[in-house]
Write a protein that holds these residues in place. Structure first.
Motif, PDB file in Angstrom:
ATOM      1  N   GLN A  19     -23.102  25.715  20.463  1.00  0.00           N
ATOM      2  CA  GLN A  19     -24.098  26.695  20.867  1.00  0.00           C
ATOM      3  C   GLN A  19     -25.173  26.041  21.702  1.00  0.00           C
ATOM      4  OE1 GLN A  19     -25.302  28.494  17.126  1.00  0.00           O
ATOM      5  NE2 GLN A  19     -24.417  30.404  17.831  1.00  0.00           N
ATOM      6  N   CYS A  21     -28.922  26.458  23.237  1.00  0.00           N
ATOM      7  CA  CYS A  21     -30.178  27.169  23.061  1.00  0.00           C
ATOM      8  C   CYS A  21     -30.586  27.789  24.398  1.00  0.00           C
ATOM      9  CB  CYS A  21     -31.247  26.193  22.575  1.00  0.00           C
ATOM     10  SG  CYS A  21     -32.882  26.935  22.480  1.00  0.00           S
ATOM     11  N   LYS A  22     -30.840  29.093  24.385  1.00  0.00           N
ATOM     12  CA  LYS A  22     -31.215  29.770  25.633  1.00  0.00           C
ATOM     13  C   LYS A  22     -32.643  29.425  26.048  1.00  0.00           C
ATOM     14  CE  LYS A  22     -28.236  33.853  25.615  1.00  0.00           C
ATOM     15  NZ  LYS A  22     -28.238  35.323  25.455  1.00  0.00           N
ATOM     16  N   GLN A  23     -33.422  28.953  25.095  1.00  0.00           N
ATOM     17  CA  GLN A  23     -34.820  28.604  25.359  1.00  0.00           C
ATOM     18  C   GLN A  23     -34.950  27.245  26.032  1.00  0.00           C
ATOM     19  OE1 GLN A  23     -36.636  31.165  23.846  1.00  0.00           O
ATOM     20  NE2 GLN A  23     -38.412  30.568  25.060  1.00  0.00           N
ATOM     21  N   SER A  40     -36.144  28.113  18.508  1.00  0.00           N
ATOM     22  CA  SER A  40     -35.615  29.393  18.966  1.00  0.00           C
ATOM     23  C   SER A  40     -34.393  29.785  18.134  1.00  0.00           C
ATOM     24  CB  SER A  40     -35.218  29.280  20.448  1.00  0.00           C
ATOM     25  OG  SER A  40     -34.418  30.382  20.819  1.00  0.00           O
ATOM     26  N   ARG A  41     -34.130  31.082  18.036  1.00  0.00           N
ATOM     27  CA  ARG A  41     -32.917  31.561  17.369  1.00  0.00           C
ATOM     28  C   ARG A  41     -31.958  32.177  18.379  1.00  0.00           C
ATOM     29  NH1 ARG A  41     -33.604  32.783  11.675  1.00  0.00           N
ATOM     30  NH2 ARG A  41     -35.590  31.981  10.947  1.00  0.00           N
ATOM     31  N   ASP A  42     -32.242  31.970  19.645  1.00  0.00           N
ATOM     32  CA  ASP A  42     -31.473  32.614  20.698  1.00  0.00           C
ATOM     33  C   ASP A  42     -30.469  31.623  21.308  1.00  0.00           C
ATOM     34  OD1 ASP A  42     -30.817  34.768  22.223  1.00  0.00           O
ATOM     35  OD2 ASP A  42     -32.523  34.605  23.602  1.00  0.00           O
ATOM     36  N   GLU A  44     -26.355  30.838  23.065  1.00  0.00           N
ATOM     37  CA  GLU A  44     -25.127  31.347  23.660  1.00  0.00           C
ATOM     38  C   GLU A  44     -24.011  30.354  23.346  1.00  0.00           C
ATOM     39  OE1 GLU A  44     -25.185  31.421  27.932  1.00  0.00           O
ATOM     40  OE2 GLU A  44     -26.552  29.718  28.043  1.00  0.00           O
TER      41      GLU A  44
END
Ligand SMILES: [Zn+2]
Length: 131
Positions: A19, A21-23, A40-42, A44
């Motif tokens: 995964q 992190c999008k941040q 962050s919890r965001d 992809e």
């Protein structure tokens, strides 16, 4: 009965799914709920390319019963090109061939059989790349 932990880990085990992190862009493997760099919890999903280098390794001479036939074998910590580290077996090589930073490529192999439940578990092992 299939182990819940094994089933949960199938995306990582079968597809080297990590995964990002999008941040902040940090890649986590195995995936986690919260980015340890920026909270962050965001995320992809990304797939690791499967190429890395050996950071450290050890030779297992006395193996647990189910891996007895494979001993001696090499367990290494591999740093993938994406920066994540994973622990895996290095196959198809003599332990003497291993060196710091030796290039490896991940391959999909049988890991173990659960005799009672007749389950064959698969996952990734590293193969030494010889120039
Ligand atoms: Zn982050």
């Amino acid at each position: 009965m299939k182990s819940p932990q094994y089933t949960r880990e199938i995306p990582q085990r079968y597809r080297l799914e990590a995964q990002k992190c999008k941040q902040c862009g940090k890649i986590h493997f195995p995936p986690r709920l919260i980015c340890d760099a920026c909270q962050s919890r965001d995320f992809e999903d990304v797939h690791l390319a499967g190429k890395g280098r050996v950071l450290t390794w050890t030779v297992i001479h006395v193996a647990p019963a189910k891996f007895d036939l494979e001993a001696p074998y090499v367990i290494a910590i591999v740093e993938m090109e994406e920066g994540v580290r994973l622990t895996c077996q290095v196959v198809d090589c003599n332990p003497e061939e291993l060196a710091l930073n030796a290039p490896v490529e991940m391959v999909f192999r049988r890991i173990q059989e659960d005799g009672q439940a007749d389950i064959i578990q698969y996952g990734h092992k590293a193969v030494l790349q010889r120039e």
